[in-house]
Design an enzyme around this catalytic site. Structure first.
Site, mmCIF file in Angstrom:
data_model
loop_
_atom_site.group_PDB
_atom_site.id
_atom_site.type_symbol
_atom_site.label_atom_id
_atom_site.label_comp_id
_atom_site.label_asym_id
_atom_site.label_seq_id
_atom_site.Cartn_x
_atom_site.Cartn_y
_atom_site.Cartn_z
ATOM 1 N N ARG A 161 0.886 -1.172 0.000
ATOM 2 C CA ARG A 161 0.000 0.000 0.000
ATOM 3 C C ARG A 161 0.916 1.213 0.000
ATOM 4 O O ARG A 161 1.715 1.379 0.942
ATOM 5 C CB ARG A 161 -0.908 -0.023 1.232
ATOM 6 C CG ARG A 161 -1.618 1.290 1.482
ATOM 7 C CD ARG A 161 -2.715 1.171 2.520
ATOM 8 N NE ARG A 161 -3.884 0.524 1.949
ATOM 9 C CZ ARG A 161 -5.109 0.589 2.462
ATOM 10 N NH1 ARG A 161 -5.333 1.270 3.577
ATOM 11 N NH2 ARG A 161 -6.119 -0.020 1.881
ATOM 12 N N HIS A 198 -7.311 1.254 -6.381
ATOM 13 C CA HIS A 198 -7.528 0.337 -5.244
ATOM 14 C C HIS A 198 -8.225 -0.909 -5.807
ATOM 15 O O HIS A 198 -9.395 -1.175 -5.533
ATOM 16 C CB HIS A 198 -8.385 1.030 -4.182
ATOM 17 C CG HIS A 198 -8.355 0.359 -2.843
ATOM 18 N ND1 HIS A 198 -7.578 -0.750 -2.552
ATOM 19 C CD2 HIS A 198 -9.023 0.652 -1.688
ATOM 20 C CE1 HIS A 198 -7.780 -1.105 -1.298
ATOM 21 N NE2 HIS A 198 -8.634 -0.284 -0.759
ATOM 22 N N GLN A 247 -10.108 -3.552 -3.670
ATOM 23 C CA GLN A 247 -11.409 -3.060 -3.210
ATOM 24 C C GLN A 247 -12.468 -3.278 -4.289
ATOM 25 O O GLN A 247 -13.580 -3.729 -4.003
ATOM 26 C CB GLN A 247 -11.307 -1.567 -2.871
ATOM 27 C CG GLN A 247 -12.607 -0.968 -2.402
ATOM 28 C CD GLN A 247 -13.057 -1.537 -1.078
ATOM 29 O OE1 GLN A 247 -12.289 -1.558 -0.119
ATOM 30 N NE2 GLN A 247 -14.288 -2.018 -0.990
ATOM 31 N N ASP A 253 -17.251 7.276 -1.207
ATOM 32 C CA ASP A 253 -16.007 7.079 -0.447
ATOM 33 C C ASP A 253 -15.707 8.407 0.235
ATOM 34 O O ASP A 253 -16.337 9.433 -0.066
ATOM 35 C CB ASP A 253 -14.876 6.665 -1.419
ATOM 36 C CG ASP A 253 -13.537 6.392 -0.708
ATOM 37 O OD1 ASP A 253 -13.544 6.167 0.526
ATOM 38 O OD2 ASP A 253 -12.495 6.416 -1.392
ATOM 39 N N CYS A 302 -16.588 1.637 0.698
ATOM 40 C CA CYS A 302 -15.402 0.802 0.947
ATOM 41 C C CYS A 302 -14.954 0.869 2.393
ATOM 42 O O CYS A 302 -14.271 -0.029 2.858
ATOM 43 C CB CYS A 302 -14.265 1.225 0.017
ATOM 44 S SG CYS A 302 -13.674 2.903 0.322
ATOM 45 N N ARG A 315 -13.838 -8.473 1.186
ATOM 46 C CA ARG A 315 -12.422 -8.189 0.919
ATOM 47 C C ARG A 315 -11.580 -9.450 1.127
ATOM 48 O O ARG A 315 -10.612 -9.685 0.407
ATOM 49 C CB ARG A 315 -11.918 -7.053 1.818
ATOM 50 C CG ARG A 315 -12.517 -5.675 1.539
ATOM 51 C CD ARG A 315 -12.062 -5.140 0.203
ATOM 52 N NE ARG A 315 -10.607 -5.175 0.083
ATOM 53 C CZ ARG A 315 -9.789 -4.221 0.498
ATOM 54 N NH1 ARG A 315 -10.268 -3.121 1.022
ATOM 55 N NH2 ARG A 315 -8.467 -4.341 0.344
#
Ligand code: CP
Ligand code: NVA
Length: 299
Positions: free
Chosen positions: A97, A124, A127, A216, A256, A284
């Site tokens: 990340r 992402h 996700q 988000d 998310c 996830r």
């Protein structure tokens, strides 16, 4: 050697296969990481991504090794390429990340094992796999569905739009001027699938009749200095019950997470009956496991 830095690193058939692997019982995947490690490097905080990735590695028979970005010190303690080459000798999988997307690109170029993007400033993709899995569970298929995203056209939005289009949905983006996809980006997205991509500067227009409404945070990790300005710009983009009432009658709400109630979503919607956010978060794990298995050659 396959890496996964963006949804578009997969073709449509591979994306469908990953989502199929995500739904298979763990025992059917074998133990492709048996006796091997998986390096998980984080330059930013995480709850879902760290825990789901660690447990996905465990489900595949491997041993996750979490490392903070400042311990590795990309290009400070040693080069990104040296990290990739050394860790490839310890692990069957590398994942990171990062702030700058170029770091995962450089890791993938230098590593001799698969590299996975656990979120970058650009995308992402893990996700988006969970988002797609959750909507497929809900609707059976994304073909012909309309998916709305309200808010900042950020890493999450980009990967979500790519996955939805590749899986046959149409995408509606409701973003304030200056915080949406560029014309070039909209053209790129349009080429990904048969569905349409429309961007409008109003939330209600994006959501009208949609089957799923996503949002988000308005302030992504690394943008904290812009918080006051962003909260002002996005003020009319809160997903609330009134906005949701303009979506399809059985529409679902997705986020998310982490969620900032009172900003991009009201508590009433986030915790209400249309919300699939917790299931999406749990997915996830299943989607990460499916993706890792795919990269390690499980078919
Ligand atoms: N959605 C997501 O990536 O959550 P974390 O930042 O907690 O990993
Ligand atoms: N767009 C958010 C997603 C967090 C999971 C961020 O990058 O901080």
């Amino acid at each position: 050697m396959r890496s996964f830095l963006d949804i578009t690193d997969l073709d449509v058939g591979e994306l469908e296969l990953v989502l199929d692997l995500a739904r298979r019982p763990v025992a059917d995947l074998g133990r492709p990481l048996d006796g091997q490690g998986a390096a998980l490097i984080f330059q930013k905080p995480s709850n879902r991504t760290r825990h789901s990735a660690e447990m996905a590695v465990v489900h595949l028979g491997g041993h996750p090794v979490y490392t903070r970005g400042d311990e590795v010190g990309f290009d400070e303690r040693e080069s990104v390429e040296d990290v990739a080459r050394i860790m490839s000798g310890y692990h069957g999988l590398l994942a990171a990340r990062v702030f700058g997307h170029s770091i995962v690109e450089r890791l993938a170029a230098a590593a001799s094992v698969p590299v996975v993007n656990l979120l970058s400033d650009r995308s992402h993709p893990l996700q988006a796999l969970a988002d797609a899995l959750t909507m497929i569970e809900e609707f059976g298929s994304l073909t012909g569905r309309t998916v709305a995203y309200v808010g900042d056209y950020n890493n999450v939005a980009r990967s979500l739009a790519e996955a939805c289009l590749m899986l046959g949905a149409s995408v509606r983006l409701g973003c304030p001027n200056g915080y949406g996809a560029s014309d070039e980006e909209l053209e790129r997205l349009t080429l990904l699938g048969a569905g349409s991509v429309v961007q409008v500067p109003f939330a209600a227009e994006a959501v009208a009749g949609a089957d799923a409404v996503h949002t988000d945070t308005w302030v992504s990790m690394g943008q904290e200095a812009e918080k006051t300005e962003r909260r002002r710009v996005f003020e009319s983009f809160t997903v609330d019950a009134h906005l949701m009432s303009g979506a399809a009658s059985q529409a679902i709400f997705m986020h998310c997470m982490p969620a900032y109630r009172g900003f991009e979503v009201t508590g009433e919607v986030m915790d209400g009956p249309a919300s699939r956010a917790i299931r999406q978060g749990h997915n996830r794990l299943h989607s990460a496991r499916g993706l890792f298995a795919f990269l390690l050659g499980v078919r």
